[in-house]
Design a protein around this motif. Structure first.
Motif, PDB file in Angstrom:
ATOM      1  N   VAL A   1      11.932   2.564 -12.924  1.00 12.49           N
ATOM      2  CA  VAL A   1      12.493   1.238 -12.691  1.00 12.49           C
ATOM      3  C   VAL A   1      13.508   1.354 -11.556  1.00 12.49           C
ATOM      4  CG1 VAL A   1      13.817  -0.659 -13.720  1.00 12.49           C
ATOM      5  CG2 VAL A   1      12.135   0.587 -15.089  1.00 12.49           C
ATOM      6  N   ALA A   2      13.480   0.411 -10.651  1.00 17.34           N
ATOM      7  CA  ALA A   2      14.381   0.424  -9.496  1.00 17.34           C
ATOM      8  C   ALA A   2      15.836   0.286  -9.940  1.00 17.34           C
ATOM      9  CB  ALA A   2      14.019  -0.707  -8.534  1.00 17.34           C
TER      10      ALA A   2
ATOM     11  N   MET B   1       0.805  -5.311  -3.849  1.00 20.55           N
ATOM     12  CA  MET B   1      -0.221  -4.498  -4.475  1.00 20.55           C
ATOM     13  C   MET B   1      -1.356  -5.406  -4.925  1.00 20.55           C
ATOM     14  SD  MET B   1       0.717  -1.400  -4.363  1.00 20.55           S
ATOM     15  CE  MET B   1       2.181  -0.820  -3.591  1.00 20.55           C
ATOM     16  N   ALA B   2      -2.537  -4.907  -4.856  1.00 21.98           N
ATOM     17  CA  ALA B   2      -3.689  -5.752  -5.121  1.00 21.98           C
ATOM     18  C   ALA B   2      -4.272  -5.577  -6.509  1.00 21.98           C
ATOM     19  CB  ALA B   2      -4.758  -5.475  -4.068  1.00 21.98           C
ATOM     20  N   ASP B   3      -4.216  -4.380  -7.061  1.00 20.96           N
ATOM     21  CA  ASP B   3      -4.939  -4.130  -8.303  1.00 20.96           C
ATOM     22  C   ASP B   3      -4.157  -3.172  -9.182  1.00 20.96           C
ATOM     23  OD1 ASP B   3      -7.074  -4.151 -10.131  1.00 20.96           O
ATOM     24  OD2 ASP B   3      -8.008  -2.440  -9.169  1.00 20.96           O
ATOM     25  N   HIS B   4      -4.164  -3.435 -10.476  1.00 18.88           N
ATOM     26  CA  HIS B   4      -3.547  -2.526 -11.436  1.00 18.88           C
ATOM     27  C   HIS B   4      -4.613  -1.584 -11.963  1.00 18.88           C
ATOM     28  CE1 HIS B   4      -0.774  -5.905 -11.286  1.00 18.88           C
ATOM     29  NE2 HIS B   4       0.135  -5.018 -11.571  1.00 18.88           N
ATOM     30  N   SER B   5      -4.215  -0.373 -12.252  1.00 19.98           N
ATOM     31  CA  SER B   5      -5.183   0.620 -12.689  1.00 19.98           C
ATOM     32  C   SER B   5      -4.550   1.522 -13.742  1.00 19.98           C
ATOM     33  CB  SER B   5      -5.626   1.461 -11.485  1.00 19.98           C
ATOM     34  OG  SER B   5      -6.533   2.447 -11.868  1.00 19.98           O
TER      35      SER B   5
ATOM     36  N   VAL C   1       7.781  -2.551  -6.504  1.00 18.73           N
ATOM     37  CA  VAL C   1       6.772  -3.566  -6.794  1.00 18.73           C
ATOM     38  C   VAL C   1       7.390  -4.512  -7.818  1.00 18.73           C
ATOM     39  CG1 VAL C   1       4.453  -3.956  -7.708  1.00 18.73           C
ATOM     40  CG2 VAL C   1       4.932  -1.880  -6.400  1.00 18.73           C
ATOM     41  N   ALA C   2       7.305  -5.797  -7.560  1.00 16.67           N
ATOM     42  CA  ALA C   2       7.894  -6.771  -8.484  1.00 16.67           C
ATOM     43  C   ALA C   2       7.312  -6.612  -9.867  1.00 16.67           C
ATOM     44  CB  ALA C   2       7.637  -8.186  -7.968  1.00 16.67           C
TER      45      ALA C   2
END
Length: 64
Positions: A34-35, A1-5, A55-56
């Motif tokens: 949560v996974a 993932m590139a960006d948090h929003s 996503v980590a």
């Protein structure tokens, strides 16, 4: 993932969990939880629903 929003909706340890993330192609994913882990401690990817990604670290996001 590139960006948090979006706002922080939870914390996992010391890390903030954002409401959404945006990938490099501009697709938006919303926090879904949560996974899960299997009895051996491995990520349980079979528990994911269609459109969900891990996503980590261990966060599940669903395509919006």
């Amino acid at each position: 993932m590139a960006d948090h929003s979006g706002p922080i909706v939870a914390r996992l340890g010391e890390r903030a969990v954002r409401e959404a993330v945006i990938d490099r192609r501009g697709r938006r994913y919303h926090f879904a939880g949560v996974a899960r882990r299997d009895p051996r401690g491995r990520l349980d990817v079979t528990a994911l629903r269609q459109g969900e990604w891990i996503v980590a670290p261990d966060l599940v996001y669903r395509k919006a």
